[in-house]
Enzyme design. Structure first.
Site, PDB file in Angstrom:
ATOM      1  N   ASP A 121     -43.186 -51.370  89.948  1.00  0.00           N
ATOM      2  CA  ASP A 121     -41.947 -51.079  89.213  1.00  0.00           C
ATOM      3  C   ASP A 121     -40.698 -51.077  90.091  1.00  0.00           C
ATOM      4  OD1 ASP A 121     -43.167 -48.782  90.349  1.00  0.00           O
ATOM      5  OD2 ASP A 121     -42.121 -47.422  88.992  1.00  0.00           O
TER       6      ASP A 121
ATOM      7  N   GLU B  98     -44.787 -46.188  89.308  1.00  0.00           N
ATOM      8  CA  GLU B  98     -44.859 -45.236  90.434  1.00  0.00           C
ATOM      9  C   GLU B  98     -43.620 -44.347  90.468  1.00  0.00           C
ATOM     10  OE1 GLU B  98     -44.163 -43.235  93.918  1.00  0.00           O
ATOM     11  OE2 GLU B  98     -42.959 -44.983  93.439  1.00  0.00           O
ATOM     12  N   GLU B  99     -42.459 -44.943  90.195  1.00  0.00           N
ATOM     13  CA  GLU B  99     -41.193 -44.209  90.361  1.00  0.00           C
ATOM     14  C   GLU B  99     -41.063 -43.045  89.384  1.00  0.00           C
ATOM     15  OE1 GLU B  99     -39.277 -44.527  92.761  1.00  0.00           O
ATOM     16  OE2 GLU B  99     -39.557 -46.558  93.554  1.00  0.00           O
TER      17      GLU B  99
ATOM     18  N   ARG C  98     -50.600 -42.050 110.098  1.00  0.00           N
ATOM     19  CA  ARG C  98     -51.056 -40.773 110.656  1.00  0.00           C
ATOM     20  C   ARG C  98     -52.247 -40.277 109.848  1.00  0.00           C
ATOM     21  NH1 ARG C  98     -49.493 -35.646 108.996  1.00  0.00           N
ATOM     22  NH2 ARG C  98     -48.841 -35.125 111.102  1.00  0.00           N
TER      23      ARG C  98
ATOM     24  N   HIS D 149     -34.406 -46.895  97.965  1.00  0.00           N
ATOM     25  CA  HIS D 149     -33.589 -46.366  96.858  1.00  0.00           C
ATOM     26  C   HIS D 149     -32.091 -46.523  97.104  1.00  0.00           C
ATOM     27  CE1 HIS D 149     -36.836 -43.768  94.662  1.00  0.00           C
ATOM     28  NE2 HIS D 149     -37.344 -44.834  95.248  1.00  0.00           N
TER      29      HIS D 149
HETATM   30 ZN    ZN Z   1     -39.315 -45.321  95.283  1.00  0.00          ZN
HETATM   31 ZN    ZN Z   2     -41.802 -46.796  96.402  1.00  0.00          ZN
END
Ligand code: ZN
Ligand code: ZN
Length: 422
Positions: free
Chosen positions: A86, A153-154, A193, A393
């Site tokens: 997305d 996802e956002e 990590r 973003h």
């Molecule tokens: Zn994002």
């Molecule tokens: Zn992202």
């Protein structure tokens, strides 16, 4: 044999050079045609076409627009590779020739600009490239490859939507779940990590109730503006006074709304805040402190009603499995050389990637691939200005295509084969 010689003899890399031009055009196409969360129809169709052409069994429409590809290649472990698809309601300002000029209708019916300012277009392209290479070189590994192109996802919806749509029942359980994100960092490098890699995020909405009155007669009111102001200031004390120096948390009040006119005391005030934590115990403490402070400030103001605290969205903490992270770091160092593999701290960003490993009870690893021009990054570092580079973003977030495209394909292939016997 040096790593370069070993790689030269490895059939999986034979077709990567020839594939790059095609991947670049796929990337530019997805970049110029971004789609909002849970509306990734065109992107999903491109991903499905790629998987089918590579010989995967493809299922579409999983959890909305999610796409799952399965490639069974003999006895062996099952490895899940995940990419999110997305874009964001942001007006792109990169000035790139292939910049997005797209708009879309969001779920409130508003027309909004749309662009891939988190880099999920890169993730789609990487996974398309990696699945193609792995399919072509299937004689070099054994097992089952599960490619997951995830929507939303956002908005923290997509992973949950796929799981709620029977992902676990319909597809083989992975022995490991792997995912990656393009980030600020020298292009050509990879960073990871063991342990917490991205933060848990909780967004809350708080309605504070007062009593409205004429602005000239505050004694007749319970002023929600003052109540909200005191609450916001007091909330700042949570991280500074209640969280230990070695722990970490963020509490950000991103929205504060009350009233319409200078001489009217309104009835209520609205606060929207966001919490980031890297430990479940710290998370519980911070959320409890917010509730305590919000209620106590309302009481201190003489509020006629208890505040309403409503959770908005929530991202789980992403914890990289220790053994799987060690295996992956070793594979990355063997392939890229130690100088291109960086250790990173936990990122205060959030991801719903962790839901797959958690629900499936499979170890998972998530890592970052640098997307910043290496020279630009070195200059910024020398000037102590890395924080000024456009981050995910930002309307100016623009990963350099080369070598970022190649590196993210290589990481996915190397990672998958770290679990797949030859
Ligand atoms: Zn994002
Ligand atoms: Zn992202």
């Amino acid at each position: 044999m040096s790593k370069t010689q070993a790689d030269a003899a490895d059939p999986v890399w034979g077709s990567l050079d020839g594939l790059l031009a095609d991947l670049e055009s796929l990337y530019k196409d997805v970049h110029a045609h971004p789609e909002l969360s849970m509306q990734e129809v065109r992107t999903a169709a491109l991903a499905a076409d790629r998987l089918r052409a590579a010989g995967f069994e493809v299922t579409t429409g999983v959890g909305g627009t999610g796409v799952v590809g399965v490639l069974r290649n003999g006895e062996g472990p099952t490895v899940m590779l995940r990419a999110d698809m997305d874009a964001l309601p942001v007006q792109e300002a990169t000035g790139l020739p292939y910049a997005s000029r797209a708009t879309a209708t969001d779920r409130n019916g508003q027309t909004v600009p749309v662009s891939h300012m988190c880099g999920h277009d890169m993730h789609v392209t990487w996974l398309a490239g990696a699945t193609q290479l792995l399919a072509q070189a299937r004689a070099s590994w054994r097992g089952t490859l599960l490619a997951v192109f995830q929507p939303g996802e956002e908005t923290a919806e997509g992973a949950r939507a796929m799981l709620d749509d029977g992902l676990q029942k319909r597809f083989p359980r992975p022995d490991v779940v792997l995912g990656q994100h393009v980030m600020v960092g020298p292009a050509g490098t990879v960073a990871g990590r063991a342990g917490a890699i991205t933060s848990a995020a909780d967004s809350l909405q708080i309605r504070l109730f007062g009593r409205g009155a004429h602005g000239s007669m505050p004694q007749a009111s319970v002023d929600p503006v003052v109540m909200a102001a005191a609450t916001v200031m007091r909330l700042q004390g949570i991280v500074s006074r209640e969280v230990a120096a070695a722990e970490a948390a963020v509490v950000t009040v991103g929205a504060l709304q009350a009233g319409t006119k200078e001489n009217v005391i309104p009835d209520e005030a609205l606060i929207k805040l966001n919490v980031r934590t890297f430990d479940e115990g710290v998370r519980q403490r911070v959320l409890a402190a917010i509730e305590r402070i919000v209620n106590a400030e309302a009481q201190a103001s003489g509020a006629p009603r208890k505040p309403e605290i409503t959770p908005l969205d929530r991202y789980p903490l992403n914890v990289n499995d220790a053994a799987a992270s060690a295996r992956l770091a070793e594979a990355f160092r063997a392939h890229f050389g130690a100088e291109r593999v960086r250790q990173t701290g936990p990122a205060p960003a959030s991801e719903d990637f962790g839901s797959f490993g958690t629900d499936w009870h499979s170890p998972s690893v998530f890592w970052f691939v640098g997307g910043t021009d290496p020279q630009l990054y070195a200059q910024a570092q020398a000037a102590n200005r890395v924080h000024e580079l456009p981050v995910n973003h930002s309307p100016k977030f623009a990963p350099v295509l080369h070598p970022t495209l190649r590196t993210g394909v290589e990481t996915m292939v190397v990672a998958a084969r770290a679990w797949m016997p030859a």
